[in-house]
Design a protein around this motif. Structure first.
Motif, PDB file in Angstrom:
ATOM      1  N   SER A   1      -4.459  -9.605  -9.503  1.00  0.00           N
ATOM      2  CA  SER A   1      -4.814 -10.989  -9.189  1.00  0.00           C
ATOM      3  C   SER A   1      -6.144 -11.112  -8.462  1.00  0.00           C
ATOM      4  O   SER A   1      -6.684 -12.205  -8.339  1.00  0.00           O
ATOM      5  CB  SER A   1      -3.719 -11.609  -8.313  1.00  0.00           C
ATOM      6  OG  SER A   1      -3.585 -10.883  -7.087  1.00  0.00           O
TER       7      SER A   1
ATOM      8  N   THR B   1      -1.945 -10.536 -16.628  1.00  0.00           N
ATOM      9  CA  THR B   1      -0.795 -10.926 -15.803  1.00  0.00           C
ATOM     10  C   THR B   1      -0.520 -12.429 -15.838  1.00  0.00           C
ATOM     11  O   THR B   1       0.488 -12.881 -15.314  1.00  0.00           O
ATOM     12  CB  THR B   1      -1.034 -10.498 -14.346  1.00  0.00           C
ATOM     13  OG1 THR B   1      -2.350 -10.897 -13.954  1.00  0.00           O
ATOM     14  CG2 THR B   1      -0.902  -8.994 -14.201  1.00  0.00           C
TER      15      THR B   1
ATOM     16  N   ASN C   1       0.864 -15.653 -17.175  1.00  0.00           N
ATOM     17  CA  ASN C   1       1.877 -16.119 -18.131  1.00  0.00           C
ATOM     18  C   ASN C   1       2.317 -17.534 -17.759  1.00  0.00           C
ATOM     19  O   ASN C   1       3.231 -17.736 -16.965  1.00  0.00           O
ATOM     20  CB  ASN C   1       3.092 -15.191 -18.161  1.00  0.00           C
ATOM     21  CG  ASN C   1       4.115 -15.620 -19.212  1.00  0.00           C
ATOM     22  OD1 ASN C   1       3.866 -16.516 -20.012  1.00  0.00           O
ATOM     23  ND2 ASN C   1       5.275 -14.994 -19.213  1.00  0.00           N
TER      24      ASN C   1
ATOM     25  N   GLU D   1       7.435 -18.997  -9.887  1.00  0.00           N
ATOM     26  CA  GLU D   1       6.351 -18.353  -9.150  1.00  0.00           C
ATOM     27  C   GLU D   1       5.326 -17.723 -10.082  1.00  0.00           C
ATOM     28  O   GLU D   1       4.123 -17.696  -9.777  1.00  0.00           O
ATOM     29  CB  GLU D   1       6.902 -17.302  -8.179  1.00  0.00           C
ATOM     30  CG  GLU D   1       7.686 -16.167  -8.812  1.00  0.00           C
ATOM     31  CD  GLU D   1       9.172 -16.443  -8.899  1.00  0.00           C
ATOM     32  OE1 GLU D   1       9.947 -15.451  -8.878  1.00  0.00           O
ATOM     33  OE2 GLU D   1       9.576 -17.628  -8.965  1.00  0.00           O
ATOM     34  N   THR D   2       5.765 -17.243 -11.247  1.00  0.00           N
ATOM     35  CA  THR D   2       4.841 -16.674 -12.234  1.00  0.00           C
ATOM     36  C   THR D   2       3.988 -17.767 -12.853  1.00  0.00           C
ATOM     37  O   THR D   2       2.787 -17.593 -13.067  1.00  0.00           O
ATOM     38  CB  THR D   2       5.614 -15.918 -13.328  1.00  0.00           C
ATOM     39  OG1 THR D   2       6.420 -14.905 -12.712  1.00  0.00           O
ATOM     40  CG2 THR D   2       4.662 -15.270 -14.316  1.00  0.00           C
ATOM     41  N   ARG D   3       4.607 -18.896 -13.136  1.00  0.00           N
ATOM     42  CA  ARG D   3       3.847 -20.038 -13.678  1.00  0.00           C
ATOM     43  C   ARG D   3       2.849 -20.553 -12.655  1.00  0.00           C
ATOM     44  O   ARG D   3       1.715 -20.928 -13.002  1.00  0.00           O
ATOM     45  CB  ARG D   3       4.798 -21.163 -14.111  1.00  0.00           C
ATOM     46  CG  ARG D   3       5.744 -20.780 -15.233  1.00  0.00           C
ATOM     47  CD  ARG D   3       6.359 -22.017 -15.883  1.00  0.00           C
ATOM     48  NE  ARG D   3       7.070 -22.879 -14.947  1.00  0.00           N
ATOM     49  CZ  ARG D   3       8.342 -22.736 -14.616  1.00  0.00           C
ATOM     50  NH1 ARG D   3       9.055 -21.732 -15.136  1.00  0.00           N
ATOM     51  NH2 ARG D   3       8.924 -23.581 -13.784  1.00  0.00           N
TER      52      ARG D   3
ATOM     53  N   THR E   1      -4.529 -19.168 -10.836  1.00  0.00           N
ATOM     54  CA  THR E   1      -5.528 -18.227 -11.338  1.00  0.00           C
ATOM     55  C   THR E   1      -6.465 -18.885 -12.329  1.00  0.00           C
ATOM     56  O   THR E   1      -7.690 -18.750 -12.238  1.00  0.00           O
ATOM     57  CB  THR E   1      -4.829 -17.018 -11.993  1.00  0.00           C
ATOM     58  OG1 THR E   1      -4.033 -16.349 -11.016  1.00  0.00           O
ATOM     59  CG2 THR E   1      -5.850 -16.038 -12.559  1.00  0.00           C
TER      60      THR E   1
ATOM     61  N   SER F   1       6.242 -18.575 -18.360  1.00  0.00           N
ATOM     62  CA  SER F   1       7.309 -17.738 -17.833  1.00  0.00           C
ATOM     63  C   SER F   1       8.514 -18.585 -17.416  1.00  0.00           C
ATOM     64  O   SER F   1       8.382 -19.768 -17.094  1.00  0.00           O
ATOM     65  CB  SER F   1       6.799 -16.961 -16.615  1.00  0.00           C
ATOM     66  OG  SER F   1       7.853 -16.302 -15.944  1.00  0.00           O
TER      67      SER F   1
ATOM     68  N   PHE G   1       1.379 -18.779 -10.314  1.00  0.00           N
ATOM     69  CA  PHE G   1       0.283 -17.823 -10.283  1.00  0.00           C
ATOM     70  C   PHE G   1      -0.686 -18.089 -11.433  1.00  0.00           C
ATOM     71  O   PHE G   1      -1.903 -18.066 -11.255  1.00  0.00           O
ATOM     72  CB  PHE G   1       0.829 -16.393 -10.382  1.00  0.00           C
ATOM     73  CG  PHE G   1      -0.226 -15.367 -10.658  1.00  0.00           C
ATOM     74  CD1 PHE G   1      -1.068 -14.919  -9.659  1.00  0.00           C
ATOM     75  CD2 PHE G   1      -0.400 -14.845 -11.943  1.00  0.00           C
ATOM     76  CE1 PHE G   1      -2.062 -13.973  -9.909  1.00  0.00           C
ATOM     77  CE2 PHE G   1      -1.378 -13.899 -12.209  1.00  0.00           C
ATOM     78  CZ  PHE G   1      -2.212 -13.465 -11.189  1.00  0.00           C
ATOM     79  N   ALA G   2      -0.150 -18.338 -12.625  1.00  0.00           N
ATOM     80  CA  ALA G   2      -0.999 -18.625 -13.780  1.00  0.00           C
ATOM     81  C   ALA G   2      -1.826 -19.883 -13.542  1.00  0.00           C
ATOM     82  O   ALA G   2      -3.028 -19.927 -13.845  1.00  0.00           O
ATOM     83  CB  ALA G   2      -0.144 -18.789 -15.032  1.00  0.00           C
TER      84      ALA G   2
ATOM     85  N   GLY H   1       0.927 -16.504 -23.592  1.00  0.00           N
ATOM     86  CA  GLY H   1       2.040 -16.072 -22.756  1.00  0.00           C
ATOM     87  C   GLY H   1       3.302 -15.785 -23.553  1.00  0.00           C
ATOM     88  O   GLY H   1       3.317 -15.846 -24.786  1.00  0.00           O
TER      89      GLY H   1
ATOM     90  N   LYS I   1      10.027 -17.933 -14.738  1.00  0.00           N
ATOM     91  CA  LYS I   1       9.978 -17.909 -13.284  1.00  0.00           C
ATOM     92  C   LYS I   1       8.902 -18.866 -12.768  1.00  0.00           C
ATOM     93  O   LYS I   1       7.734 -18.770 -13.155  1.00  0.00           O
ATOM     94  CB  LYS I   1       9.683 -16.495 -12.788  1.00  0.00           C
ATOM     95  CG  LYS I   1      10.758 -15.478 -13.142  1.00  0.00           C
ATOM     96  CD  LYS I   1      10.401 -14.098 -12.618  1.00  0.00           C
ATOM     97  CE  LYS I   1      11.484 -13.085 -12.949  1.00  0.00           C
ATOM     98  NZ  LYS I   1      11.137 -11.719 -12.459  1.00  0.00           N
TER      99      LYS I   1
END
Length: 276
Positions: free
Chosen positions: A39, A71, A73, A80-82, A88, A76, A84-85, A109, A78
Motif C-alpha cells: 500500500s 492489492t 480489489n 475494509e478491502t473495498r 488508494t 471484495s 482500501f481500494a 477485481g 470485505k
C-alpha cells in the motif's frame, strides 16, 4: 510510428523512467503508482515530475500508463478491502495530476462469490465516488483472463461497468493480449472478429492502450501467465498482426513480458522492425 514501451521501475523517480525508456528505444512506458503488492506510495518530488513532463514533450512520447497495485480489489466481500481500494485509487488519481493527461489502469477485481452483478455494482459505485470532472487522467479497466471470480473477463462485463459510470469520458479500456486470449477471445486466428465484437459491445473509442504479452498457457485456459514475445501460445506472427492492425495503430503498446531491460530492448527492436 509504433508507440511502444515496457513496464519500468519507478524507484529512481519520474525523470529516470523517461531516460530509461529512451535507452531501450521506447516512446511510452508503464509504471506502478506504488508498491504493487502493498500500500505504500513514494512521496512525489514535484520538480522531478515537472522534469519528466518536459522530457516527454521534448522526445514526443505517447501517452503513459500508470498501473494500480494488485492489492486493489474494489468488489471484495470485505468492507475494509473495498475501503482500501477506494482510498488508494483516490490518492493515486490525485498523484497522477503531477503528470497530467495520462492513463491509470487497474484490474477490476474479484467478486469472491458474490456474483459478477454485485461485483460490477461495487466497482461502478467506487468509480462514481472517485472520478471527478477536473481530473485529466483517464481510468482504464483492464481485460482479465477469467481465473477464479475475476470481474472483467468478458467484453460484456466491461460494458456493464462503463455503463454504470457517470463521467464516461474519463473511463476507457486497456486490452491485455495474454488475458483476452486466455479468456477465450481468439486474437491469433480471428483478430478482426474479436475487434468487431469489442466495438459492438464496448466501442473501439474506449480502447486506449494495449498490454502486449504472449501467453504461457493455451487458448481459453483462464490463467494469467505472461510469456516473452513470440515464445508463447499466441506467437510472433499474431503479435505482428496486432501492432499493424489499422484499428490499433496509434495506441500505446506496453510490454509486461518476463524480461529485464536488455530483453525489453530486444523485443522493442523486434517489433519496430516488424511494422508494415
Amino acid at each position: 510510428m509504433l508507440n511502444i514501451g515496457a513496464h519500468l521501475s519507478s524507484s529512481k523517480g519520474f525523470l529516470n523512467m523517461g531516460e530509461t525508456a529512451v535507452s531501450i528505444g521506447a516512446n511510452t512506458f508503464q509504471f506502478f503508482t506504488r508498491n504493487p503488492r502493498g500500500s505504500r506510495a513514494k512521496e512525489i518530488d514535484p520538480e522531478d515530475a515537472a522534469a519528466l513532463v518536459r522530457f516527454l514533450e521534448e522526445h514526443e512520447f505517447a501517452t503513459l500508463v500508470a498501473h494500480a497495485p494488485y492489492t486493489l480489489n474494489p468488489c471484495s466481500a470485505k468492507a475494509e478491502t473495498r475501503e482500501f481500494a477506494h482510498l488508494t485509487m483516490k490518492d493515486d488519481l490525485q498523484r497522477m495530476e503531477y503528470v497530467p493527461g495520462n492513463y491509470y489502469n487497474f484490474h477490476p477485481g474479484s467478486h469472491v462469490g458474490q456474483g459478477s452483478a454485485e461485483g460490477i455494482r461495487l466497482i461502478t459505485e467506487m468509480l462514481n465516488d472517485i472520478i471527478t470532472e477536473e481530473q485529466t487522467t483517464t481510468v482504464l479497466l483492464e481485460t482479465m483472463s477469467g481465473k477464479g471470480t475475476e470481474v472483467g473477463r468478458s467484453f460484456e462485463e466491461l460494458h456493464e461497468i462503463i455503463a454504470g459510470v457517470n463521467l464516461t469520458d474519463k473511463i476507457g479500456v486497456c486490452l491485455d493480449t495474454c488475458h483476452v486470449y486466455d479468456a477465450g477471445y481468439d486474437i491469433v486466428n480471428h483478430l478482426d472478429e474479436v475487434l468487431e465484437e469489442f466495438d459492438r459491445i464496448v466501442g473501439l473509442d474506449r480502447l486506449r492502450a494495449i498490454h502486449l504479452n504472449d501467453s504461457k498457457n493455451p487458448f481459453e485456459s483462464h490463467k494469467d501467465r505472461h510469456e516473452k514475445i513470440g515464445e508463447g501460445s499466441i506467437g510472433l506472427e499474431a503479435m505482428v498482426r496486432i501492432i499493424n492492425h489499422p484499428k490499433l495503430r496509434g495506441l500505446p503498446f506496453c510490454l509486461e513480458t518476463p524480461n529485464e531491460l536488455p530483453g525489453y530492448k530486444k523485443e522493442i527492436e523486434l517489433l519496430r522492425g516488424s511494422v508494415a
